[in-house]
Scaffold this active site. Structure first.
Site, PDB file in Angstrom:
ATOM      1  N   SER A  19      42.350  27.534  50.628  1.00  0.00           N
ATOM      2  CA  SER A  19      41.469  28.694  50.733  1.00  0.00           C
ATOM      3  C   SER A  19      41.545  29.582  49.486  1.00  0.00           C
ATOM      4  CB  SER A  19      41.820  29.473  52.006  1.00  0.00           C
ATOM      5  OG  SER A  19      40.886  30.478  52.283  1.00  0.00           O
ATOM      6  N   ASP A  48      38.445  26.089  35.739  1.00  0.00           N
ATOM      7  CA  ASP A  48      37.084  25.922  35.214  1.00  0.00           C
ATOM      8  C   ASP A  48      36.860  26.689  33.916  1.00  0.00           C
ATOM      9  OD1 ASP A  48      36.451  24.237  37.248  1.00  0.00           O
ATOM     10  OD2 ASP A  48      34.991  25.541  38.232  1.00  0.00           O
ATOM     11  N   LYS A  70      40.151  23.582  51.623  1.00  0.00           N
ATOM     12  CA  LYS A  70      39.513  24.422  52.651  1.00  0.00           C
ATOM     13  C   LYS A  70      38.710  25.502  51.950  1.00  0.00           C
ATOM     14  CE  LYS A  70      40.309  27.056  56.902  1.00  0.00           C
ATOM     15  NZ  LYS A  70      39.554  28.279  56.534  1.00  0.00           N
TER      16      LYS A  70
END
Length: 494
Positions: free
Chosen positions: A289, A300, A314
């Site tokens: 999460s 990224d 998740k």
């Protein structure tokens, strides 16, 4: 209105309900709901045993329908919904102890000042033999954890043995509110390279993280290891706030996309002043999460190297909707995506959370053009697996022998802050193990000597100075941390 009456009303009159138009539900929905009512009426009339309506719908029809969506969309009956509301309002209770849990054995590693455990006289090194007259010796790990979790909810009686004492003593503890900070470990792994462990994401987590970084040296640091292993997540905004400590102003952190909601972007503040030192983020299969939101954003944007194991996967946005009769449902309404467009949520088998619906097609790339994999969880740049235990290490770990020796050693010796394990102490350990019928061969002992030395030092420092001090020793032999230290200062490359 009770749920059964709601169904009857809908089936018989086509009355409008939440989520339908004022003109009433569609004819297809009307027919489907009538089928459910017809099945219940037939079963209620002909079944061998009576069928309570609440049981049929609260435990059968509604949960069964939600199971076709995803494993995280669930229904709360009146009792469960009340408990959920209480949990949202409550704070954690406990006795103020940190324990080492082994099969059939529980050792006290640390008690916090002013807590029920400290007031009752519990001390590091004590072994709990029974809880509420239930002996621990024959309990499996799962049973032990369940018993200890239940004990923290109400007054508990403990039978305790102190190192060096044959006689047991009995304590009665009453749980109190305890404060467990979400940033729970902060120290230097080596000069100017910090270690920060985040156990969950809460309102205060970003503030605590910034305070910890400043304590370690702030912008003067040459690197920082952020440990997100075993972190189940928490508040997504808290993850975004921490990401903003390291990302450039106005950089995208994550995106939310759902069928019935407008796409939302969360970015770092336009006037933020981020830290610039190198980062390594550690993850494992229990990082989920909000942990994955933070890790995905750092990866990224090529801001951190990610080391460890693939994360849990998740990436669901869930809302709790109150219903009639004091019930409610937790429903998945959208998905989280990293800045490159990767879905954090992993697809599940049997068509639940189908990959084609949540994972955009195509490849994904970081800001520098590195390819990263999507389709569920965060894949580390450096795959580093935990090291398994040798046969001797497994025996020593499961038996609690080193913890027991440490307890007796701390009772009988002065332990300085710069304490080290000497050859004489290792000789005493071998004698101690022999009295417990643990007699390793020379080859096994020499092979595992370094591990035994490090683990024993950790246990002694745990008992003398607290678990945080012992964790500093453990991190020095942790293979993922060692890999992170090699990466600090280098480019974010696999």
């Amino acid at each position: 209105m009770p749920y059964l009456a709601w169904l009857f009303l809908l089936a018989q009159t086509g009355a409008p309900v939440a989520g339908t138009s004022a003109a009433g539900p569609s004819p297809e929905l009307d027919r489907d709901v009538k089928k459910v009512v017809d099945v219940f009426l037939a079963a209620e009339s002909e079944a061998a045993d009576p069928i309570p309506a609440d049981q049929a719908f609260y435990q059968g029809t509604i949960p069964g329908m939600l199971r076709t969506l995803d494993p995280h969309s669930i229904f709360f009956d009146p009792d469960q919904y009340q408990q959920l509301q209480q949990m949202q309002r409550s704070e954690a209770k406990g006795f103020g102890t940190i324990v080492s849990v082994l099969p059939g054995r529980v050792f006290i590693l640390q008690t916090s000042p002013g807590t029920p455990a400290a007031k009752a006289g519990l001390a590091a090194g004590d072994e709990i033999l029974a809880i509420n007259n239930i002996p621990l010796a024959n309990l499996e790990m799962e049973q032990l954890i369940q018993l200890m979790s239940a004990a923290r909810q109400q007054q508990a009686g403990l039978d305790v043995r102190r190192p060096g004492n044959i006689r047991l003593f009995h304590l009665t503890l009453t749980p109190e509110l305890v404060n467990s900070p979400s940033v729970d470990r902060v120290f230097l792994l080596k000069p100017d390279v910090g270690y920060l462990r985040i156990s969950s994401f809460e309102d205060s987590t970003a503030r605590l993280a910034k305070e910890a970084i400043e304590k370690l040296g702030g912008e003067k640091l040459k690197g920082l290891v952020i440990d997100l292993r075993n972190n189940p997540g928490g508040e997504a905004q808290a993850a975004a706030d921490i990401a903003s400590l390291f990302l450039q102003p106005d950089q995208l952190i994550f995106t939310i996309k759902g069928r019935n909601m407008k796409e939302q972007e969360v970015r770092s503040p336009k006037f933020s002043k981020p830290y610039s030192f190198p980062l390594v983020a550690l993850i494992d299969e229990k990082s989920a999460s909000a942990s994955e939101i933070l890790t995905g954003a750092l990866q990224d944007h090529d801001r951190a190297t990610v080391a460890g194991e693939p994360s849990f996967g998740k990436g669901l946005v869930q809302n709790v909707f109150p219903l009639s009769s004091h019930t409610g449902i937790a429903l998945t309404v959208a998905y989280y995506y990293t800045p490159s467009g990767r879905s954090i949520q992993k697809p599940l088998p049997s068509g639940i959370l189908d990959a084609s619906k949540i994972v955009p097609a195509g490849s994904f790339h970081t800001d520098s053009g590195r390819e990263v994999k999507g389709g569920g969880g965060i894949q580390p740049d450096q795959l580093v697996l935990p090291e398994g235990l040798s046969r001797l290490e497994g025996v020593l770990d499961a038996s609690g022998a080193l913890t027991a020796f440490a307890g007796e050693y701390v009772q009988a010796h002065t332990v300085p802050a710069d304490f080290e394990i000497t050859s004489a102490i290792l000789d005493d350990v071998q004698l101690f193990l022999s009295t417990r019928n643990i007699r390793p061969g020379v080859a096994d002992w020499l092979r595992d000597r370094d591990w035994i030395q490090s683990r024993l030092r950790q246990e002694i420092l745990n008992l003398k100075f607290g678990v945080a001090k012992g964790d500093e020793v453990e991190m020095q032999r942790d293979p993922v941390v060692r890999a992170a230290l090699k990466t600090i200062g280098g480019p974010a490359r696999p």
